[in-house]
Design an enzyme around this catalytic site. Structure first.
Site, PDB file in Angstrom:
ATOM      1  N   GLY A 183       0.786  -1.221   0.000  1.00 18.96           N
ATOM      2  CA  GLY A 183       0.000   0.000   0.000  1.00 18.96           C
ATOM      3  C   GLY A 183       0.817   1.270   0.000  1.00 18.96           C
ATOM      4  CD  GLU A 184       4.446   1.925   4.331  1.00 16.95           C
ATOM      5  OE1 GLU A 184       5.598   2.250   3.965  1.00 16.95           O
ATOM      6  OE2 GLU A 184       4.190   1.427   5.435  1.00 16.95           O
ATOM      7  N   GLY A 212      -1.905  -7.760  10.605  1.00 11.66           N
ATOM      8  CA  GLY A 212      -0.992  -8.348  11.570  1.00 11.66           C
ATOM      9  C   GLY A 212      -0.040  -9.278  10.846  1.00 11.66           C
ATOM     10  CD  GLU A 221      -2.155 -10.092   0.177  1.00 11.27           C
ATOM     11  OE1 GLU A 221      -2.957  -9.642   1.018  1.00 11.27           O
ATOM     12  OE2 GLU A 221      -1.574  -9.367  -0.647  1.00 11.27           O
TER      13      GLU A 221
END
Length: 544
Positions: A32-33, A64, A98
């Site tokens: 995201g960043e 988390g 993920e």
């Protein structure tokens, strides 16, 4: 029922549900960043505008170390995962976990994975080098060695896939890059899967057995698996579902449908061109003749990891002319063949065979009512009639679907009349499909099949052979062919058995010449017909 033709056995590792529902078209994995407010945000919006159902995690700040169940279901329930590798992707434990799950789904569920390299070099991701590797080492250098090893393997495997590099595609122009990427995703979503009903009854349990035989992603051999069984038992339906499950995890794939019929109407060159077109994703129309086609297939596929389904084969020569041999394909390839003839699979020397199974009573009733009542629950009167229809079908999916569709919306009186007709005469659409296996037999084999259907069901096999041998029918080999083609079976007590619909088909063939006059039949089996024939032996020349 699965059978191995090799000494080694398929692994029995656990599999996720083969009926895993697809909730999303695309799952986006990103840091995201780095990209939420630029590339990923633009990609997400453009996917939505294109009508593509996409999952994006909106709760990044609450992340988390362990992926929650909702996110796991989203990964498992997506047809495609798009991984947007950026400079700081690898410094996130969450992103790496993920990624591991995504790569697992690629192996176990056949999910399509598309790596996108945004402001990062693919080789740096592959080797965890450069600024990408530095971020990885800085953040995770002191973590558990096994976890880090798992993350590194996932990064390497993902980067080795055919991906999209912003620097080299569309000249680095982001808007054009996104447009091209979405065109590719849309093309895949629109064209990749074969039509199989999401609620197909009983398909999950049948797939599970064959999944273990195919062993996709676990062994790097070339493996050929055969599915055999009587006409209408659901071989093609299962093969389509398996193709949908796995084809995305191979470099290329092809499903050649209804080979028997295509051979009769278009010929082998057409089949060869279809296979090559599927594999290369370009039109093929210059083969000219079969021998050249065999060579071209071998040359094009020898180094490629492919998944090929050859559906409804009736002669082993068809497989040879499609170059279906282990040395024709790259390591890790899988070939699935469906046929009515078990012996054909022996000739091909397949690694494993699976005998397609009839439905049990509960599955049969569920499939019939699905087609007869369109997901609505029938009342007690219709449910009783449904059980009678199901009894007539003997667990054959083709018959259950055809009769269910025929009876939809009909009155109970119509149902009663239809059931009486089914018990007397086979339904034409069902009989035509079953008769294909009979038509392929040689003369003596046809005669034996008709004799068995009229007289010898439930009789001792050795006794029947003695009788047929007296007519010089060579029953030892002939009955073996009937068994291999799923026209008869032998039970545990050595009794010769036949599916009721095949029995009815055989007797219908005997009656076909003159349905109302038993004197014109080659065989008579009902006591009433026999009595009439014996009382008046004139005009009985046809009776054997």
């Amino acid at each position: 029922m699965a059978t191995s033709r090799k000494s080694d056995e398929a692994s029995s590792s656990s599999e996720p549900s083969s009926s895993n529902p697809m909730i999303y078209d695309v799952f986006l994995s990103f840091r995201g960043e780095d990209t939420r407010n630029n590339f990923t945000g633009h990609l997400y919006q453009t996917l939505k505008d294109a009508g593509i159902k996409v999952f994006i995690d909106e709760n990044e700040l609450q992340r988390g170390e362990i992926i929650n169940e909702e996110l796991l279901r989203a990964i498992q329930g997506s047809k495609i995962s798009v991984i947007i590798f950026s400079r700081r992707y690898a410094d996130s434990s969450w992103c790496l976990e993920e990624l591991v799950k995504i790569m697992e789904c690629r192996t176990t569920l056949g999910q399509r994975v598309v790596p996108v390299f945004y402001d990062v070099d693919p080789s740096d991701v592959r080797k965890q080098s450069g600024t990408f590797g530095e971020a990885f080492d800085l953040k995770h250098g002191k973590k558990d060695e096994d976890i880090v090893k798992r993350w590194r393997a996932a990064l390497t495997d993902a980067a080795n896939l055919s991906g999209w590099d912003l620097k080299t595609k569309a000249d680095g122009h982001e808007a054009n890059f996104i447009r091209m990427l979405i065109q590719e995703i849309s093309k895949f979503l629109n064209n990749s899967d074969l039509k199989v009903a999401d609620n197909e009854i009983g398909i999950g349990s049948r797939m599970k057995d064959i999944v273990s035989l195919l062993d996709v992603g676990k062994r790097n051999d070339v493996r050929i698996v055969g599915i055999w069984g009587m006409g209408g038992i659901g071989k093609t339906t299962v093969a389509k579902a398996l193709y949908n499950k796995f084809h995305q995890s191979f470099e290329a794939s092809s499903f050649l449908a209804d080979v028997r019929q295509t051979m009769q109407t278009k010929g082998m060159v057409s089949l060869q061109e279809g296979l090559l077109s599927d594999i290369s994703k370009t039109s093929m129309s210059e083969l000219g003749h079969v021998a050249r086609g065999v060579n071209v297939i071998k040359n094009r596929l020898r180094c490629r990891r492919v998944f090929i389904v050859i559906d409804d084969v009736d002669h082993v020569e068809q497989l040879k002319e499609l170059a279906i041999e282990r040395d024709s394909f790259g390591l890790g390839s899988r070939v699935l063949v469906t046929t009515r003839d078990e012996h054909l699979l022996t000739q091909l020397d397949v690694d494993f065979t699976y005998q397609a199974q009839l439905m049990d009573d509960e599955e049969a009733l569920n499939l019939f009512t699905l087609h007869a009542f369109k997901n609505q629950c029938p009342n007690e009167e219709y449910l009783t009639l449904s059980r009678r229809v199901v009894d007539c079908c003997g667990g054959l999916p083709l018959a259950l679907k055809v009769l269910g569709s025929f009876l939809v919306g009909r009155s109970t009186r119509f149902w009663e009349c239809a059931i009486k007709q089914m018990q007397a005469l086979p339904f034409q659409e069902i009989q035509e499909r079953l008769k294909i296996s009979y038509d392929d037999l040689e003369y003596n084999q046809k005669e034996m099949f008709l004799d068995i259907s009229c007289f010898f069901i439930g009789q001792d096999l050795d006794h029947v052979k003695e009788i047929l041998d007296s007519f010089d029918f060579s029953p030892e080999t002939g009955i073996e062919v009937l068994i291999q083609r799923c026209l008869v079976t032998v039970n545990a007590t050595n009794k010769l058995m036949m599916h009721d619909l095949l029995r009815d088909m055989g007797r219908s063939i005997v009656r076909a010449k003159c349905p109302e006059n038993p004197r014109k039949w080659s065989r008579v089996w009902h006591i009433e017909d026999t009595d009439e024939v014996l009382r008046n032996e004139s005009e009985c020349d046809e009776i054997q």
